[in-house]
Design an enzyme around this catalytic site. Structure first.
Site, PDB file in Angstrom:
ATOM      1  N   GLU A   1       0.824  -1.209   0.000  1.00 41.79           N
ATOM      2  CA  GLU A   1       0.000   0.000   0.000  1.00 41.79           C
ATOM      3  C   GLU A   1       0.859   1.260   0.000  1.00 41.79           C
ATOM      4  O   GLU A   1       2.082   1.204   0.166  1.00 41.79           O
ATOM      5  CB  GLU A   1      -0.959  -0.038   1.198  1.00 41.79           C
ATOM      6  CG  GLU A   1      -1.937  -1.203   1.064  1.00 41.79           C
ATOM      7  CD  GLU A   1      -3.023  -1.209   2.119  1.00 41.79           C
ATOM      8  OE1 GLU A   1      -2.926  -0.474   3.121  1.00 41.79           O
ATOM      9  OE2 GLU A   1      -3.991  -1.974   1.932  1.00 41.79           O
TER      10      GLU A   1
ATOM     11  N   CYS B   1      -2.014  -4.560  -5.567  1.00 42.31           N
ATOM     12  CA  CYS B   1      -2.568  -5.788  -4.986  1.00 42.31           C
ATOM     13  C   CYS B   1      -1.540  -6.923  -5.004  1.00 42.31           C
ATOM     14  O   CYS B   1      -0.640  -6.953  -5.859  1.00 42.31           O
ATOM     15  CB  CYS B   1      -3.772  -6.269  -5.794  1.00 42.31           C
ATOM     16  SG  CYS B   1      -5.201  -5.198  -5.715  1.00 42.31           S
TER      17      CYS B   1
ATOM     18  N   GLU C   1      -1.865 -10.011  -5.980  1.00 42.61           N
ATOM     19  CA  GLU C   1      -1.854 -10.828  -7.198  1.00 42.61           C
ATOM     20  C   GLU C   1      -0.954 -10.228  -8.268  1.00 42.61           C
ATOM     21  O   GLU C   1      -0.210 -10.927  -8.949  1.00 42.61           O
ATOM     22  CB  GLU C   1      -3.274 -10.948  -7.784  1.00 42.61           C
ATOM     23  CG  GLU C   1      -4.258 -11.665  -6.884  1.00 42.61           C
ATOM     24  CD  GLU C   1      -5.007 -10.720  -5.940  1.00 42.61           C
ATOM     25  OE1 GLU C   1      -4.391  -9.769  -5.427  1.00 42.61           O
ATOM     26  OE2 GLU C   1      -6.199 -10.962  -5.722  1.00 42.61           O
TER      27      GLU C   1
ATOM     28  N   CYS D   1      -9.479  -8.653  -7.556  1.00 47.10           N
ATOM     29  CA  CYS D   1     -10.232  -7.467  -8.005  1.00 47.10           C
ATOM     30  C   CYS D   1     -10.245  -7.404  -9.533  1.00 47.10           C
ATOM     31  O   CYS D   1      -9.511  -8.131 -10.216  1.00 47.10           O
ATOM     32  CB  CYS D   1      -9.625  -6.197  -7.409  1.00 47.10           C
ATOM     33  SG  CYS D   1      -8.124  -5.637  -8.241  1.00 47.10           S
TER      34      CYS D   1
HETATM   35  N1  THU Z   1      -6.209  -6.384  -2.286  1.00 46.41           N
HETATM   36  C1  THU Z   1      -5.378  -7.316  -2.821  1.00 46.41           C
HETATM   37  O1  THU Z   1      -4.165  -7.279  -2.639  1.00 46.41           O
HETATM   38  N2  THU Z   1      -5.936  -8.291  -3.587  1.00 46.41           N
HETATM   39  C2  THU Z   1      -7.274  -8.478  -3.753  1.00 46.41           C
HETATM   40  O2  THU Z   1      -7.672  -9.406  -4.428  1.00 46.41           O
HETATM   41  C3  THU Z   1      -8.222  -7.566  -3.136  1.00 46.41           C
HETATM   42  C4  THU Z   1      -7.643  -6.362  -2.486  1.00 46.41           C
HETATM   43  C5  THU Z   1      -5.630  -5.345  -1.429  1.00 46.41           C
HETATM   44  C6  THU Z   1      -5.661  -3.956  -1.952  1.00 46.41           C
HETATM   45  C7  THU Z   1      -5.570  -3.167  -0.684  1.00 46.41           C
HETATM   46  O3  THU Z   1      -4.212  -3.062  -0.282  1.00 46.41           O
HETATM   47  C8  THU Z   1      -6.291  -4.022   0.350  1.00 46.41           C
HETATM   48  O4  THU Z   1      -6.319  -5.332  -0.201  1.00 46.41           O
HETATM   49  C9  THU Z   1      -7.710  -3.561   0.667  1.00 46.41           C
HETATM   50  O5  THU Z   1      -8.442  -3.413  -0.493  1.00 46.41           O
END
Ligand code: THU
Length: 164
Positions: A64, A73, A75, A112
């Site tokens: 983040e 993210c 993935e 996502c």
């Molecule tokens: N996030 C992921 O890393 N992968 C996902 O499939 C869903 C969301 C992260 C993004 C952000 O840092 C946190 O989860 C909350 O949305």
């Protein structure tokens, strides 16, 4: 007007033991990766592990940023790292899970929309379906491909068939 249906089949497991050994290992690696996530803003730690055709496993976690959209993210961190390190090797399986309040989440983690689009690129690039294991504590859902998660998608196929 003609109506049509899009059918997608998935498998569901209620325990890790129901899965093959290599899937169990991949899921454990995703959970370990989640522990190292940098998620001070959402406090939602996601871990992803990708198994490559060459037998290697690459892990990633969410990274983040104070400027929220600059983060990435789990993935995509895993996929981009895998493709950067082994540009010749297809991704065959992706496992995703998350930790919240110090515990593995119950609801399986689903990639996502932006991650689905990025992962689709890998499927198209290597012409290999990526199995997806969405993992929650006592529920694991398995999809056969990223394109199953993104029906009617836009890909290189559209660009290369413009006008045909
Ligand atoms: N996030 C992921 O890393 N992968 C996902 O499939 C869903 C969301 C992260 C993004 C952000 O840092 C946190 O989860 C909350 O949305």
């Amino acid at each position: 007007m003609e109506e049509f249906k899009i059918e997608i089949s998935a498998k569901q497991y209620s325990s890790l033991n129901e899965l093959a050994d290599n899937d169990q290992t991949l899921i454990k690696q995703a959970l370990e990766a989640a522990q190292n996530a940098y998620a001070p803003y959402s406090e939602f730690q996601v871990g992803a592990a990708v198994l490559l055709q060459n037998g290697e496993t690459i892990c990633g976690n969410n990274q983040e940023n104070a400027a929220y959209p600059s983060g990435l993210c789990a993935e995509r961190v895993a996929m981009f790292y895998a493709n950067a390190k082994y540009p010749e090797s297809d991704i065959t399986t992706l496992a995703i899970t998350a930790i919240q309040n110090g515990e593995q989440v119950k609801i399986p983690i689903s990639p996502c929309g932006a991650c689905r689009q990025s992962l689709l690129e890998s499927e198209m690039r290597f012409k290999t379906d990526i199995r997806v294991l969405m993992v929650g504590k006592n529920r694991i859902i398995e999809f056969n491909s990223i394109s199953d998660l993104l029906p009617l998608n836009f890909s290189s196929f559209n660009l290369h068939n413009v006008g045909k």
